[in-house]
Design a protein around this motif. Structure first.
Motif, PDB file in Angstrom:
ATOM      1  N   TRP A   1      45.431  47.782  16.173  1.00  0.00           N
ATOM      2  CA  TRP A   1      45.270  46.419  15.659  1.00  0.00           C
ATOM      3  C   TRP A   1      43.838  45.940  15.837  1.00  0.00           C
ATOM      4  O   TRP A   1      43.268  45.344  14.918  1.00  0.00           O
ATOM      5  CB  TRP A   1      46.228  45.468  16.377  1.00  0.00           C
ATOM      6  CG  TRP A   1      46.160  44.075  15.813  1.00  0.00           C
ATOM      7  CD1 TRP A   1      46.779  43.611  14.696  1.00  0.00           C
ATOM      8  CD2 TRP A   1      45.382  42.985  16.327  1.00  0.00           C
ATOM      9  NE1 TRP A   1      46.456  42.293  14.481  1.00  0.00           N
ATOM     10  CE2 TRP A   1      45.604  41.879  15.463  1.00  0.00           C
ATOM     11  CE3 TRP A   1      44.550  42.833  17.434  1.00  0.00           C
ATOM     12  CZ2 TRP A   1      44.996  40.636  15.689  1.00  0.00           C
ATOM     13  CZ3 TRP A   1      43.953  41.599  17.648  1.00  0.00           C
ATOM     14  CH2 TRP A   1      44.174  40.513  16.785  1.00  0.00           C
TER      15      TRP A   1
ATOM     16  N   ALA B   1      41.647  47.458  13.258  1.00  0.00           N
ATOM     17  CA  ALA B   1      41.907  46.855  11.939  1.00  0.00           C
ATOM     18  C   ALA B   1      41.230  45.494  11.799  1.00  0.00           C
ATOM     19  O   ALA B   1      40.912  45.069  10.683  1.00  0.00           O
ATOM     20  CB  ALA B   1      43.409  46.714  11.723  1.00  0.00           C
ATOM     21  N   GLN B   2      40.979  44.830  12.929  1.00  0.00           N
ATOM     22  CA  GLN B   2      40.280  43.540  12.896  1.00  0.00           C
ATOM     23  C   GLN B   2      38.766  43.701  12.981  1.00  0.00           C
ATOM     24  O   GLN B   2      38.039  42.707  13.039  1.00  0.00           O
ATOM     25  CB  GLN B   2      40.754  42.663  14.062  1.00  0.00           C
ATOM     26  CG  GLN B   2      42.242  42.484  14.177  1.00  0.00           C
ATOM     27  CD  GLN B   2      42.875  41.986  12.897  1.00  0.00           C
ATOM     28  OE1 GLN B   2      42.449  40.987  12.334  1.00  0.00           O
ATOM     29  NE2 GLN B   2      43.917  42.682  12.431  1.00  0.00           N
TER      30      GLN B   2
ATOM     31  N   ALA C   1      47.260  41.930  22.621  1.00  0.00           N
ATOM     32  CA  ALA C   1      46.142  42.865  22.776  1.00  0.00           C
ATOM     33  C   ALA C   1      45.177  42.463  23.883  1.00  0.00           C
ATOM     34  O   ALA C   1      44.262  43.225  24.203  1.00  0.00           O
ATOM     35  CB  ALA C   1      45.377  42.985  21.450  1.00  0.00           C
TER      36      ALA C   1
ATOM     37  N   PHE D   1      54.100  47.765  19.135  1.00  0.00           N
ATOM     38  CA  PHE D   1      52.747  47.296  18.854  1.00  0.00           C
ATOM     39  C   PHE D   1      51.711  48.258  19.429  1.00  0.00           C
ATOM     40  O   PHE D   1      51.801  48.674  20.587  1.00  0.00           O
ATOM     41  CB  PHE D   1      52.548  45.902  19.442  1.00  0.00           C
ATOM     42  CG  PHE D   1      51.162  45.354  19.287  1.00  0.00           C
ATOM     43  CD1 PHE D   1      50.653  45.062  18.031  1.00  0.00           C
ATOM     44  CD2 PHE D   1      50.356  45.129  20.401  1.00  0.00           C
ATOM     45  CE1 PHE D   1      49.367  44.548  17.887  1.00  0.00           C
ATOM     46  CE2 PHE D   1      49.076  44.615  20.264  1.00  0.00           C
ATOM     47  CZ  PHE D   1      48.581  44.331  18.997  1.00  0.00           C
ATOM     48  N   ASN D   2      50.713  48.570  18.629  1.00  0.00           N
ATOM     49  CA  ASN D   2      49.605  49.430  19.032  1.00  0.00           C
ATOM     50  C   ASN D   2      48.348  48.575  19.098  1.00  0.00           C
ATOM     51  O   ASN D   2      47.742  48.266  18.058  1.00  0.00           O
ATOM     52  CB  ASN D   2      49.438  50.583  18.039  1.00  0.00           C
ATOM     53  CG  ASN D   2      48.386  51.590  18.469  1.00  0.00           C
ATOM     54  OD1 ASN D   2      47.316  51.221  18.951  1.00  0.00           O
ATOM     55  ND2 ASN D   2      48.672  52.872  18.289  1.00  0.00           N
TER      56      ASN D   2
ATOM     57  N   HIS E   1      49.797  39.164  17.763  1.00  0.00           N
ATOM     58  CA  HIS E   1      49.147  40.441  18.064  1.00  0.00           C
ATOM     59  C   HIS E   1      47.911  40.250  18.934  1.00  0.00           C
ATOM     60  O   HIS E   1      47.640  41.058  19.836  1.00  0.00           O
ATOM     61  CB  HIS E   1      48.762  41.143  16.754  1.00  0.00           C
ATOM     62  CG  HIS E   1      49.939  41.542  15.934  1.00  0.00           C
ATOM     63  ND1 HIS E   1      49.841  41.867  14.595  1.00  0.00           N
ATOM     64  CD2 HIS E   1      51.269  41.672  16.240  1.00  0.00           C
ATOM     65  CE1 HIS E   1      51.035  42.181  14.125  1.00  0.00           C
ATOM     66  NE2 HIS E   1      51.917  42.072  15.105  1.00  0.00           N
TER      67      HIS E   1
ATOM     68  N   ASP F   1      49.658  37.705  13.275  1.00  0.00           N
ATOM     69  CA  ASP F   1      48.462  38.287  13.891  1.00  0.00           C
ATOM     70  C   ASP F   1      48.019  37.522  15.129  1.00  0.00           C
ATOM     71  O   ASP F   1      47.388  38.111  16.024  1.00  0.00           O
ATOM     72  CB  ASP F   1      47.316  38.376  12.878  1.00  0.00           C
ATOM     73  CG  ASP F   1      47.327  39.681  12.103  1.00  0.00           C
ATOM     74  OD1 ASP F   1      47.729  40.707  12.683  1.00  0.00           O
ATOM     75  OD2 ASP F   1      46.937  39.678  10.922  1.00  0.00           O
TER      76      ASP F   1
END
Length: 382
Positions: free
Chosen positions: A194, A197-198, A276, A189-190, A272, A269
């Motif tokens: 992410w 991208a959101q 994060a 996971f990056n 994610h 998500d």
């Protein structure tokens, strides 16, 4: 009008692996994020392991955003059936009898399903392995009650055996849901990618995710956090957003707290989001488990009960977590058990909570997960 549901003749009858079973998972929605969240993760995990699953659910609408494609039948191995009252005419006539029934959180399979199966059994059909999947808890009764048998006390299947299965946090319980690829997904996971991208900035300041009910301590928390250190707070859609909006309407002074309101997130998500962030506020059951796997400092808003039975449940969890005093105190404030004027403990204290969460996560990873235990249990009872 009912949501679009995939037709009842697809995934569970075509090209099943030789060792696959047909599972009926029954979900009566009380909280349309908690119950459905747990049930969908279970169904998806069973399907990933080669099983054929039918999810019977009375309020399937949240799956549109939680698991896009589920209602249209695009999830391989999982079929969603709309649990209406009464059931749609002729629905049962098109379904192959299930090998396993999973009754979640004390709901009862539809009476038509029970009557239909009773007729089939009277004609020589087989009994399903009937599992009553209960609520998760760290309380002592879970270990005592896990895997105990019971007899159905009423209805057309009266006298039939069923089994209690309790998710939990120790070797003597049913474990927690954990996909087989979870560790690999976390490793790859990056977080920065992410967040971008959101539409969120990946700033060099602490981040917190906020998924809660309506805690009385929320306005003080946000205001005091804004006086501590610049930070980003990622607010989930629904009751958390409503609670934040209500606090702002009362003149909340945010200081250095930056609020970011998120759209609806898929289950993937949401994982994610937890990975994060540096601090995760979670509520109910499903998000607590996902926060434990994230391995970040967490605060649990437990589902409140009118008789305050949730207080003992929270304390049992904190005991299992081996939570330090500061984390215990914050949980009691957040859950309205003890009042406090000074709510926010500071980011330095939050960082100190990470060690106990990582240690708890390591204990859980050393135990078999819920789906693996269910598969083994069903194989034993068949």
């Amino acid at each position: 009008m009912s949501p679009s549901i995939n037709a009842p003749t697809n995934v569970v009858t075509a090209q099943r692996p030789a060792n696959a079973l047909i599972w009926d998972v029954f979900c009566h929605v009380v909280d349309n994020l908690g119950d459905i969240g747990v049930c969908w993760r279970l169904c998806a995990d069973l399907a990933e392991r080669g099983q054929s699953v039918r999810l019977w659910i009375d309020e399937p609408g949240a799956l549109h955003w939680m698991a896009p494609g589920a209602l249209e039948g695009r999830m391989d191995g999982v079929q969603v059936l709309y649990w209406t009252d009464p059931l749609a005419p002729d629905l049962l006539a098109h379904l192959v009898p299930a090998d396993v029934w999973i009754e979640t959180f004390g709901c009862h399979p539809p009476p038509e399903v029970q009557a239909h199966r009773a007729t089939a059994i009277a004609a020589g059909g087989t009994l399903p392995v009937w599992v009553n999947l209960e609520y998760m808890s760290a309380e002592a009764y879970v270990e005592r009650s896990h895997r105990l048998p019971s007899l159905v006390s009423s209805g057309p299947l009266r006298g039939m055996g069923q089994w209690f299965f309790y998710p939990g946090f120790t070797q003597a319980t049913g474990g927690l849901l954990r996909e087989t690829d979870l560790a690999a997904r976390q490793t790859s996971f990056n977080a920065a990618a992410w967040l971008v991208a959101q539409g969120l900035a990946c700033a060099a300041r602490p981040r917190a995710s906020l998924f809660c009910y309506e805690p009385a301590a929320l306005p003080a928390l946000l205001q005091q956090a804004g006086q501590d250190h610049p930070s980003d707070w990622l607010v989930t859609t629904g009751r958390a957003t409503d609670a934040v909006n209500a606090a702002q309407a009362q003149g909340l002074q945010m200081g250095q707290t930056n609020l970011h309101h998120l759209p609806r997130l898929t289950q993937r998500d949401y994982d994610h989001l937890l990975w994060a962030c540096d601090l995760n506020f979670v509520r109910g059951e499903d998000s607590l488990v996902r926060a434990l796997w994230a391995g970040k400092p967490l605060v649990w808003h437990i589902y409140p009960q009118h008789d305050d039975a949730h207080h003992a449940k929270l304390e049992a969890f904190l005991d299992w977590l081996q939570a330090p005093d500061s984390l215990r105190a914050f949980h009691r404030i957040w859950n309205g058990i003890t009042p406090a004027h000074n709510v926010w403990p500071g980011w330095d204290v939050v960082d100190s909570w990470r060690a106990c969460v990582l240690a708890a996560r390591a204990r859980l990873l050393a135990q078999p997960d819920l789906t693996s235990q269910l598969l083994e249990f069903v194989a034993e009872k068949r």
